[in-house]
Design a protein around this motif. Structure first.
Motif, PDB file in Angstrom:
ATOM      1  N   ASN A  93       0.838  -1.200   0.000  1.00 46.09           N
ATOM      2  CA  ASN A  93       0.000   0.000   0.000  1.00 46.09           C
ATOM      3  C   ASN A  93       0.879   1.259   0.000  1.00 46.09           C
ATOM      4  O   ASN A  93       2.102   1.194   0.129  1.00 46.09           O
ATOM      5  N   ASP A  94       0.205   2.400  -0.154  1.00 43.51           N
ATOM      6  CA  ASP A  94       0.916   3.684  -0.228  1.00 43.51           C
ATOM      7  C   ASP A  94       1.757   3.957   1.015  1.00 43.51           C
ATOM      8  O   ASP A  94       2.885   4.435   0.919  1.00 43.51           O
ATOM      9  N   TYR A  95       1.205   3.667   2.185  1.00 38.51           N
ATOM     10  CA  TYR A  95       1.926   3.939   3.431  1.00 38.51           C
ATOM     11  C   TYR A  95       3.209   3.111   3.516  1.00 38.51           C
ATOM     12  O   TYR A  95       4.248   3.602   3.955  1.00 38.51           O
ATOM     13  N   THR A  96       3.154   1.871   3.076  1.00 33.93           N
ATOM     14  CA  THR A  96       4.352   1.026   3.082  1.00 33.93           C
ATOM     15  C   THR A  96       5.409   1.613   2.159  1.00 33.93           C
ATOM     16  O   THR A  96       6.581   1.732   2.542  1.00 33.93           O
ATOM     17  N   LEU A  97       5.008   2.002   0.970  1.00 30.67           N
ATOM     18  CA  LEU A  97       5.954   2.586   0.016  1.00 30.67           C
ATOM     19  C   LEU A  97       6.598   3.842   0.583  1.00 30.67           C
ATOM     20  O   LEU A  97       7.823   3.976   0.591  1.00 30.67           O
ATOM     21  N   THR A  98       5.787   4.742   1.099  1.00 32.46           N
ATOM     22  CA  THR A  98       6.300   5.994   1.664  1.00 32.46           C
ATOM     23  C   THR A  98       7.223   5.726   2.847  1.00 32.46           C
ATOM     24  O   THR A  98       8.302   6.317   2.950  1.00 32.46           O
ATOM     25  N   VAL A 160      -0.896   2.122   8.308  1.00 34.78           N
ATOM     26  CA  VAL A 160      -0.408   0.778   8.591  1.00 34.78           C
ATOM     27  C   VAL A 160       0.285   0.250   7.345  1.00 34.78           C
ATOM     28  O   VAL A 160      -0.235   0.398   6.236  1.00 34.78           O
ATOM     29  N   MET A 161       1.444  -0.339   7.544  1.00 33.28           N
ATOM     30  CA  MET A 161       2.126  -0.972   6.425  1.00 33.28           C
ATOM     31  C   MET A 161       1.372  -2.265   6.075  1.00 33.28           C
ATOM     32  O   MET A 161       1.105  -3.081   6.943  1.00 33.28           O
TER      33      MET A 161
END
Length: 177
Positions: A93-98, A160-161
């Motif tokens: 997800n976006d949060y994991t990438l960031t 959340v990752m």
């Protein structure tokens, strides 16, 4: 990457007596995936038949590409596959990438992850796949007794990752769009 595929091949060969291959065959493609025409040609020369159902396993693969390239790869798989072929893949997800990119920027490392899918169901469906199913690592169906962390439901939009595991089917009468 060839070293990763070689390692996986050695591990699978070492357990093949306990876990025999159920598919008619398996092919791993080591190539430059920046040119869809080229990698499809190489795959066909290795025996891929676009008229036969195929199971595509893109494990630890898509998030290394920019979003547009990942979408193009998936679109090529969809158009080059017989109806009923199955796609199995993972994405973040976006949060994991960031988060990973921020962590990498604070060290001497650089992040190699380049894209995310916040809602894989929508993204994969938009490319023409059908019957898209998604689970988050750790959820029921993607735990296998190994996940020790709490699982935050996707409907809770917390930072959340997440790693998504998804499967989808190639539909249509001829497999070509």
């Amino acid at each position: 990457m060839k070293p990763v595929l070689d390692y996986k091949s050695r591990i699978l060969a070492s357990i093949s007596d306990r876990f025999p291959l159920l598919a008619r065959g398996m092919h791993r493609l080591v190539t430059d995936f920046s040119d869809d025409v080229a990698w499809v040609k190489i795959l066909k020369s290795a025996g891929f038949d676009p008229h036969q159902k195929t199971i595509w396993i893109l494990e630890g693969f898509l998030y290394y590409f920019e979003a547009s390239r990942a979408q193009a790869l998936l679109r090529t798989i969809q158009t080059e596959s017989a109806p009923g072929s199955i796609l199995l893949a993972d994405h973040i997800n976006d949060y994991t990438l960031t988060s990973l990119q921020e962590q990498a920027s604070n060290k001497w490392l650089t992040s190699t992850f380049s894209s995310a899918m916040e809602v894989p169901e929508t993204a994969v469906d938009a490319l023409g796949f059908e019957e898209v199913e998604v689970v988050t690592v750790g959820e029921e169906g993607a735990n296998f007794g190994l996940w020790g962390l709490p699982v935050v439901p996707r409907k809770e939009k917390k930072e959340v990752m997440r790693t998504y595991l998804f499967q989808a089917r190639v539909g249509g009468e001829c497999g070509k769009t």
